[in-house]
Motif scaffolding. Structure first.
Motif, short mmCIF file in Angstrom:
data_model
loop_
_atom_site.label_atom_id
_atom_site.label_comp_id
_atom_site.label_asym_id
_atom_site.label_seq_id
_atom_site.Cartn_x
_atom_site.Cartn_y
_atom_site.Cartn_z
N THR A 158 -8.00 2.99 -9.91
CA THR A 158 -7.79 2.45 -8.56
C THR A 158 -8.99 1.61 -8.14
O THR A 158 -10.09 1.73 -8.69
N GLY B 252 0.82 7.10 -4.54
CA GLY B 252 1.26 6.68 -3.21
C GLY B 252 1.92 5.32 -3.24
O GLY B 252 3.00 5.11 -2.66
N ARG C 211 -10.87 2.29 -1.76
CA ARG C 211 -10.02 2.38 -0.57
C ARG C 211 -9.81 1.00 0.04
O ARG C 211 -10.73 0.20 0.10
N THR D 120 -2.58 8.26 1.16
CA THR D 120 -3.74 8.30 0.27
C THR D 120 -4.73 9.37 0.74
O THR D 120 -5.29 10.11 -0.08
N SER E 296 0.85 -1.19 0.00
CA SER E 296 0.00 0.00 0.00
C SER E 296 0.89 1.24 0.00
O SER E 296 2.11 1.14 0.14
N LEU F 193 -4.09 9.43 -6.93
CA LEU F 193 -4.08 8.44 -5.84
C LEU F 193 -3.08 7.30 -6.05
O LEU F 193 -2.51 6.79 -5.11
N SER F 194 -2.89 6.95 -7.31
CA SER F 194 -2.02 5.80 -7.58
C SER F 194 -0.56 6.09 -7.28
O SER F 194 0.26 5.18 -7.21
#
Ligand code: ASP
Ligand code: MG
Length: 406
Positions: A147, A73, A150, A47, A41, A70-71
């Protein structure tokens, strides 16, 4: 020698020091002769930080672009872990989701995995390299970064384990397994050595923070041997998720209690009590790709009825606004809601053979004057929707009532 997929969550890679610890754990599995694929992760908090940044640009960030942001991270942690491994003499190579061809549909921010090409990974493994894959991301059928929702790295790990036909998928996290309930909330909670897929599915879907639900569904579907363990401590085998047919343990009525604050209630009041209304309301919500969970429709009086349901909290405003647009065509008198609710669920395979579980839940909550707003049940679960301020209290008293501390 086995093929093991190990997944490390945000806390486990939350600092340079912890990434080095992960490298040591991976090195140990290599030293034991295993082939290892690692899924990571983003560093903890990263994130969330990226989500917040995106919201500074747009109230509702463009989903495609949000995924681009987001990707990143996970891209950081794969590279860092590869370096940490090389630094201790372990051959390793990092890959983003698209590089290993983890293909998804086009539902940005909650994409589903469609296929994985294992060729590259197999070649690396055969060459003696540890393969490190960015969790939570893939490439959509339109060629865009997507993505998986979450907590999606869990699903990446299980999907990779399924694609590679791995012997075990180990999910390393900041707890050492699946607990009877969240131990931060109820100190008496204890770790379960095993839990069945069915129970885990209920616990995960009910907001037990341990695993993303899709990962459990995937593991159940492809018979992936899944184990949850701690990356921060040694000496525990964690919790093995078993298949019901292999599990012949004598079970108590209740295995665990899950809590979920990711809930908002929507009320559509005074709608005509006639065929098609539920479809008109929920069909529109489903078309917006919003997942509805608990539903109640009251018995109508004077030809109208009230209709209530829950949606994820992040979809609360969108749901209210889309229903307000439809208010006239539905014929609703009023549309309102509450996003300060939570769901508390009591889960156990043993419920099938024990009666009175629901009654005991209601009595226990009544004794604490906790008002129940909605109820839903399945064969192995009873859920109640309550005011979020009573969440911990409810978990505590129910844990005690079902003697889960033992
Ligand atoms: N980094 C992503 C998240 O925070 C995915 C994951 O951790 O599994 O949701
Ligand atoms: Mg996670």
């Amino acid at each position: 020698m086995a093929l093991i997929v190990q997944k490390y969550g945000g806390t486990s890679v939350g600092s340079a020091e912890r990434i080095k610890n992960v490298a040591n754990r991976v090195a140990k599995a290599r030293a034991e002769g295993h082939d290892v694929v690692v899924v990571v992760s983003a560093m903890s908090g990263e994130t969330n930080r990226l989500v917040a940044l995106a919201h500074e640009m747009q109230d509702t960030p463009d989903p495609r672009e949000l995924d681009v942001v987001l990707s990143t991270g996970e891209q950081v942690t794969i590279g860092l872990l590869a370096m940490a491994l090389k630094n201790i003499g372990v051959a390793a190579k990092s890959y983003t989701g698209w590089q290993v061809a983890l293909k998804t549909d086009t539902a940005h921010t909650k994409a589903r995995i469609e296929s994985i090409d294992d060729k590259k990974m197999r070649a690396d493994l055969a060459a003696g390299r540890v393969v490190i894959v960015a969790g939570f991301q893939g490439i959509s059928s339109e060629g865009d970064i997507a993505t998986l929702g979450r907590g999606g790295s869990d699903t990446s790990a299980v999907a990779l384990a399924a694609a590679l036909n791995a012997d075990e998928c180990q999910i390393y996290t900041d707890v050492d397994g699946v607990y009877t309930t969240d131990p931060r909330m109820v100190p008496e909670a204890h770790r379960l050595d095993t839990i069945t897929f069915e129970e885990m599915l209920e616990l995960a879907s009910l907001g037990s923070k341990v695993l993303q639900i899709r990962s459990v569904e995937f593991a159940g579907k492809y018979k992936v041997r899944l184990r949850v363990l701690s990356s921060l401590q040694d000496g525990s085998n964690g919790t093995l998720i078993t298949f019901e047919e292999d599990d012949n343990m004598e079970r108590a009525a209740v295995t665990g209690i899950a809590t979920d604050k990711n809930q908002a209630r929507i009320n559509v009041r005074g709608v005509p009590d006639k065929p098609g209304v539920a479809y008109q309301i929920l069909g529109a919500v489903a078309d917006a790709n919003i997942e509805v969970d608990m539903i109640i429709q009251n018995v109508g009086s004077e030809g109208t009825t009230d209709f209530s349901f829950t949606v994820p909290r992040g979809d609360y405003k969108a749901t209210l606004s889309l229903l307000n647009d439809l208010k006239d065509s539905i014929g609703a008198a009023d549309i309102d809601g509450d996003d300060t609710v939570c769901k508390v669920s009591v889960v156990g395979m043993g419920m099938r053979s024990h009666v009175g579980v629901a009654a005991k839940i209601f009595r226990t909550l009544a004794e604490e004057s906790i008002n129940i707003q909605m109820i839903s049940t399945s064969e192995i679960k009873v859920s109640v929707l309550i005011d979020e301020k009573y969440m911990e209290l409810a978990a505590r008293v129910l844990h005690k009532a079902f003697e889960l501390e033992k």
